[in-house]
Design a protein around this motif. Structure first.
Motif, short mmCIF file in Angstrom:
data_model
loop_
_atom_site.label_atom_id
_atom_site.label_comp_id
_atom_site.label_asym_id
_atom_site.label_seq_id
_atom_site.Cartn_x
_atom_site.Cartn_y
_atom_site.Cartn_z
N ASP A 131 35.65 36.03 50.55
CA ASP A 131 35.92 36.46 49.17
C ASP A 131 36.02 37.98 49.15
O ASP A 131 35.18 38.68 49.74
CB ASP A 131 34.80 36.01 48.24
N ARG A 132 37.02 38.50 48.48
CA ARG A 132 37.19 39.94 48.35
C ARG A 132 37.27 40.31 46.87
O ARG A 132 38.33 40.66 46.34
CB ARG A 132 38.44 40.40 49.12
N ASP A 133 36.12 40.22 46.21
CA ASP A 133 36.06 40.56 44.79
C ASP A 133 36.27 42.06 44.55
O ASP A 133 36.43 42.49 43.42
CB ASP A 133 34.70 40.15 44.21
N ASP A 134 36.29 42.84 45.63
CA ASP A 134 36.50 44.28 45.51
C ASP A 134 37.98 44.64 45.38
O ASP A 134 38.31 45.79 45.05
CB ASP A 134 35.91 44.99 46.72
N LEU A 135 38.87 43.69 45.61
CA LEU A 135 40.31 43.96 45.58
C LEU A 135 40.91 43.50 44.25
O LEU A 135 40.54 42.46 43.72
CB LEU A 135 41.02 43.24 46.73
N LYS A 136 41.87 44.27 43.74
CA LYS A 136 42.44 43.98 42.42
C LYS A 136 43.17 42.65 42.37
O LYS A 136 43.25 42.02 41.31
CB LYS A 136 43.38 45.12 42.00
N ASP A 137 43.72 42.22 43.51
CA ASP A 137 44.41 40.92 43.55
C ASP A 137 43.62 39.88 44.32
O ASP A 137 44.12 38.79 44.61
CB ASP A 137 45.81 41.07 44.15
N GLY A 138 42.35 40.19 44.66
CA GLY A 138 41.52 39.27 45.41
C GLY A 138 41.97 39.06 46.84
O GLY A 138 41.45 38.19 47.55
N GLY A 139 42.98 39.83 47.27
CA GLY A 139 43.50 39.68 48.63
C GLY A 139 44.76 38.85 48.72
O GLY A 139 45.25 38.55 49.81
N ALA A 140 45.34 38.48 47.57
CA ALA A 140 46.52 37.61 47.58
C ALA A 140 47.70 38.23 48.32
O ALA A 140 48.41 37.53 49.06
CB ALA A 140 46.91 37.27 46.14
N GLN A 141 47.92 39.52 48.13
CA GLN A 141 49.06 40.16 48.81
C GLN A 141 48.87 40.15 50.32
O GLN A 141 49.84 40.01 51.08
CB GLN A 141 49.23 41.59 48.31
N HIS A 142 47.63 40.28 50.77
CA HIS A 142 47.36 40.24 52.21
C HIS A 142 47.67 38.85 52.76
O HIS A 142 48.23 38.73 53.86
CB HIS A 142 45.91 40.62 52.46
N PHE A 143 47.31 37.81 52.02
CA PHE A 143 47.70 36.45 52.40
C PHE A 143 49.22 36.35 52.51
O PHE A 143 49.77 35.82 53.50
CB PHE A 143 47.22 35.43 51.36
N ALA A 144 49.92 36.86 51.50
CA ALA A 144 51.38 36.78 51.47
C ALA A 144 51.99 37.54 52.64
O ALA A 144 52.98 37.09 53.25
CB ALA A 144 51.91 37.33 50.15
N ASP A 145 51.40 38.69 52.98
CA ASP A 145 51.89 39.47 54.12
C ASP A 145 51.72 38.70 55.43
O ASP A 145 52.60 38.74 56.31
CB ASP A 145 51.16 40.80 54.20
#
Length: 324
Positions: A134-148
């Motif tokens: 869980d990355r509650d510190d990120l504005k998108d929760g890490g979704a863009q990193h998943f997409a990348d």
């Protein structure tokens, strides 16, 4: 935060230190119950296990298999499969059933998607599972990193199927789903983990209804992409609650379901309430069949990513491996 003991970025908290601030305290157990005969894993091909571990370290990658102390690690690594855990190995949540460390995560590694894609190609994986802390510190929760990560894998291994096992994106679900819907995986997986009555104790910071809504909203964005959900038993639920949960998953259009036995990672983690019998697991399997999920696997050592490719292709849950 305790000002006398601040949590430093990159510092891992595990065991009792991790559980110190959860709402419902865990009373450490004196001894962990002995596993019944039907819970055994096969130790094989240690050289293949080491090859995968060495490759992961070279690429600075983590697997949930290692971080969560999964009992199937020798079996999966020995067959050349792994579930990759992106965005570091420090989680912003403190779930008492989980062995992944808690703390203040490091910044994202912008090269991780490329390293992951290279590893998938080098291992010649035809089906890959990507999960995260869980990355509650990120504005998108890490979704863009998943997409990348999805994009990079598809560029280098276009024939590989990709399953993502995502966190709940608490407070960021809409933006996260919009990002993922633009570059969707082949399977969208999110674990509900346990019955709603146990959420406050077992999933502090999470919400049962929110998790159901997340899965349904993704289906709205991407109706042709199957959704998947997993849960553990043996945490204190009763059989009727699991049946009700399965009914909920069907109502929310889930396609694939996994059910496995909770195993206590350490004496400081949530205790095992009971070892669920094989007959009860079979009952859940049968009920799921009546509900007509695309596939449901219910057995002691089943985990969310356990032989995920075989479940996707419609195979029955594998016969349990026995220690030789």
């Amino acid at each position: 935060m305790d000002l006398n003991n601040p949590v430093l970025t990159g510092k891992k908290l595990r065991g009792a230190k991790k559980m110190a601030r959860i709402p419902i305290k865990v009373v450490p157990t004196e001894t962990i119950p002995k596993k019944p005969e039907w819970i055994r894993t096969k130790i094989s091909q240690p050289e293949e296990v080491q090859i995968i571990k060495d490759l992961l370290r070279q690429q600075k990658l983590h697997t949930v298999c290692e971080e969560a102390a999964c009992p199937n690690l020798p079996q999966c690594f020995g067959s050349g499969t792994a579930t990759f855990m992106i965005m570091g190995d420090i989680c912003t949540r403190r779930c008492p059933f989980c062995d992944v460390s808690h703390g203040r995560p490091n910044a994202l590694d912008i090269n991780e998607p490329l390293h992951l894609a290279e590893t998938v190609k080098n291992l010649n994986l035809k089906y890959v599972v990507i999960t995260s802390v869980d990355r509650d510190d990120l504005k998108d929760g890490g979704a863009q990193h998943f997409a990348d990560c999805i994009r990079e894998i598809r560029q280098t291994s276009p024939g590989t199927l990709i399953e993502v096992l995502v966190p709940d994106f608490r407070g960021r679900a809409d933006i996260a789903l919009k990002i993922l819907s633009k570059n969707p995986p082949d399977v969208f997986n999110h674990n509900i983990e346990t019955v709603p009555r146990l959420y406050k104790a077992m999933r502090p910071g999470a919400d049962y209804q929110h998790s159901l809504n997340l899965l349904k909203k993704f289906k709205h964005y991407c109706p042709d992409i199957p959704t998947k959900c997993g849960l553990m038993v043996g945490l204190g639920e009763i059989e009727a609650e699991v049946i009700a949960l399965l009914n909920d998953l069907k109502d929310y259009q889930i396609d694939y379901v996994t059910i496995g036995q909770y195993l206590q990672p350490s004496k400081s983690h949530a205790p095992i309430h009971r070892f669920v019998t094989l007959q009860e697991f079979k009952h859940y399997q049968t009920h799921g069949g009546h509900l007509e999920f695309k596939n449901i696997w219910s057995a002691p050592l089943v985990r969310s990513s356990y032989f995920a490719d075989r479940q996707y292709y419609g195979e029955a849950v594998p016969v349990p491996y026995v220690r030789e």
